[in-house]
Motif scaffolding. Structure first.
Motif, PDB file in Angstrom:
ATOM      1  N   SER A  95     -24.323   2.181 -12.961  1.00  0.00           N
ATOM      2  CA  SER A  95     -22.938   2.211 -12.493  1.00  0.00           C
ATOM      3  C   SER A  95     -22.291   0.847 -12.593  1.00  0.00           C
ATOM      4  O   SER A  95     -22.924  -0.191 -12.380  1.00  0.00           O
ATOM      5  CB  SER A  95     -22.880   2.714 -11.049  1.00  0.00           C
ATOM      6  OG  SER A  95     -23.705   1.920 -10.212  1.00  0.00           O
ATOM      7  N   VAL A 114     -23.686  -0.728  -6.674  1.00  0.00           N
ATOM      8  CA  VAL A 114     -23.413  -0.616  -8.116  1.00  0.00           C
ATOM      9  C   VAL A 114     -24.186  -1.697  -8.869  1.00  0.00           C
ATOM     10  O   VAL A 114     -24.554  -2.734  -8.318  1.00  0.00           O
ATOM     11  CB  VAL A 114     -21.900  -0.709  -8.416  1.00  0.00           C
ATOM     12  CG1 VAL A 114     -21.160   0.456  -7.783  1.00  0.00           C
ATOM     13  CG2 VAL A 114     -21.325  -2.036  -7.958  1.00  0.00           C
ATOM     14  N   HIS A 173     -19.385   8.204  -4.605  1.00  0.00           N
ATOM     15  CA  HIS A 173     -20.560   7.544  -5.191  1.00  0.00           C
ATOM     16  C   HIS A 173     -21.763   7.606  -4.251  1.00  0.00           C
ATOM     17  O   HIS A 173     -22.876   7.957  -4.668  1.00  0.00           O
ATOM     18  CB  HIS A 173     -20.218   6.093  -5.507  1.00  0.00           C
ATOM     19  CG  HIS A 173     -21.391   5.244  -5.855  1.00  0.00           C
ATOM     20  ND1 HIS A 173     -22.033   5.313  -7.066  1.00  0.00           N
ATOM     21  CD2 HIS A 173     -22.064   4.292  -5.131  1.00  0.00           C
ATOM     22  CE1 HIS A 173     -23.040   4.449  -7.094  1.00  0.00           C
ATOM     23  NE2 HIS A 173     -23.081   3.823  -5.925  1.00  0.00           N
ATOM     24  N   TYR A 207     -16.532   3.029 -12.340  1.00  0.00           N
ATOM     25  CA  TYR A 207     -15.585   3.167 -11.237  1.00  0.00           C
ATOM     26  C   TYR A 207     -14.468   2.132 -11.367  1.00  0.00           C
ATOM     27  O   TYR A 207     -14.623   1.105 -12.035  1.00  0.00           O
ATOM     28  CB  TYR A 207     -16.302   2.957  -9.900  1.00  0.00           C
ATOM     29  CG  TYR A 207     -17.430   3.921  -9.625  1.00  0.00           C
ATOM     30  CD1 TYR A 207     -17.167   5.234  -9.264  1.00  0.00           C
ATOM     31  CD2 TYR A 207     -18.761   3.504  -9.715  1.00  0.00           C
ATOM     32  CE1 TYR A 207     -18.208   6.121  -8.993  1.00  0.00           C
ATOM     33  CE2 TYR A 207     -19.800   4.371  -9.444  1.00  0.00           C
ATOM     34  CZ  TYR A 207     -19.524   5.682  -9.082  1.00  0.00           C
ATOM     35  OH  TYR A 207     -20.553   6.551  -8.823  1.00  0.00           O
TER      36      TYR A 207
END
Length: 380
Positions: A111, A140, A102, A91
């Motif tokens: 991620s 994340v 997400h 991202y």
């Protein structure tokens, strides 16, 4: 390995700093034998997946833009499809819709988010957005800042120090055209070879109104390349000040930009607000071996440009200090040449695309190993 990038825009819709960064990273990773996809909302029509260099671009319809935020309902479905094929989701922050994508996709893939900038201008919006932002950043696996300076000065990043890494942006000089001799001479005849060059989007945080104030009443030549929201205002200011020494060129071709970077005496980058988190065009000045002038705003600009080594760093929003720095470089060519040589060496040491790509690949592999080890322990 397959990597999926998600951001609110990409080439060719815009050639801003973050799309340039994604393009450089995607090219480099794909060149190492991996598969790379880039998903983004687009205003272009018709929309279809296509190859950009050696990676795949996946535009979806852009339905609305609100407070610099791209809104696309189509991105949710397309993200689920592409995320199912990916090994790593990458991202690019900030983009609030991305956080929703997400969190609603419920993907279990590793991620990573490259944290390009704090939310600076939208104070009220930030108050509303903060809970969503926190959930996203909490969820994340890794956060990457583009310079140690930004790590040290971002209040948000301080909350994620344990999973934050610093990977500077890099650029690949081989992707820049070598300008033909006649193109260089065309620009030499038009603007000379002792000018100060700015290249970038003409936006509120770039400090270009300060640059025009700095050269008011002087004969210091300045060339400004780029377009953007404050372009008309800058033309009006230049006309009001009768700045015959300033040329606003608008958008130019890549070859013309390379010719101007080759010719210029120095690169000037007066960004005065934290919205300027790194400054890829400043990095281009270093790549071309030019002394640089930038402002101290606590971001990556002062990681690229080291005061008195690769150029000069002045206080932000200080036209007198900016004028003094430009005068110094104009009157001290040997010092400027030495700083430019240092800038080039610093680029070669820290800011090449190859180095950036390898650091991201190492991080991708680290995340995959952690995920595999975690799954192994769960099965044992």
């Amino acid at each position: 390995m397959r990597i999926l990038h998600l951001y609110k825009t990409h080439l060719p819709d815009t050639y801003g700093g973050i799309p340039q960064f994604i393009d450089q990273l995607a090219r480099g990773v794909a060149r190492r034998g991996h598969t790379v996809d880039v998903l983004f909302p687009s205003r272009q029509r018709p929309l279809h997946a296509s190859k950009l260099a050696n990676y795949t671009s996946h535009p979806v319809p852009l339905h609305l833009e609100l407070a610099s935020t791209s809104i696309s309902l189509s991105v949710f479905k397309k993200f689920k499809e592409l995320a199912g094929q990916a090994d790593i989701i990458h991202y690019h922050f900030p983009w609030p819709l991305m956080d929703l994508v997400h969190l609603t996709a419920l993907t279990s893939k590793p991620s990573i988010v490259t944290y390009h900038s704090d939310v600076v201008r939208q104070r009220v919006g930030l108050w509303l957005y903060r809970p969503l932002m926190k959930r996203f950043l909490d969820s994340v696996d890794r956060v990457v800042a583009t310079s140690p300076n930004y790590c040290a000065t971002s209040e948000t990043l301080r909350n994620y120090a344990s999973k934050t890494r610093s990977i500077p942006i890099g650029v690949d000089q081989s992707t820049y055209p070598q300008p033909a001799a006649h193109v260089v001479e065309k620009w030499r005849a038009r603007v000379g070879d002792q000018f100060f060059l700015f290249v970038g989007g003409l936006r509120y945080y770039k400090g270009l109104h300060i640059l025009l104030e700095a050269v008011k009443g002087t004969d210091i030549p300045v060339v400004i390349v780029g377009t953007g929201p404050v372009e008309r205002r800058l033309h009006e200011q230049a006309k009001r000040y009768d700045l015959s020494n300033v040329k606003l060129l608008g958008e130019v071709s890549d070859e013309d930009k390379a010719a101007l970077l080759t010719l210029c005496n120095a690169f000037v980058f007066p960004s005065h607000l934290r919205s300027e988190a790194f400054g890829i065009s400043l990095l281009e000045g270093a790549m071309y071996g030019k002394p640089m002038i930038s402002a101290e705003i606590g971001t990556g600009t002062s990681f690229v440009n080291i005061d008195r080594q690769t150029g000069l760093v002045v206080p932000p929003s200080d036209a007198n200090a900016l004028r003094g720095a430009m005068t110094y470089l104009a009157e001290n060519p040997l010092a400027g040449k030495r700083m430019g040589q240092n800038a080039r060496r610093r680029y070669e040491t820290l800011f090449t695309a190859d180095l950036m790509v390898q650091r991201y690949l190492d991080l991708y592999h680290e995340m995959l190993c952690e995920r595999n080890e975690g799954e192994g322990r769960a099965q044992a």
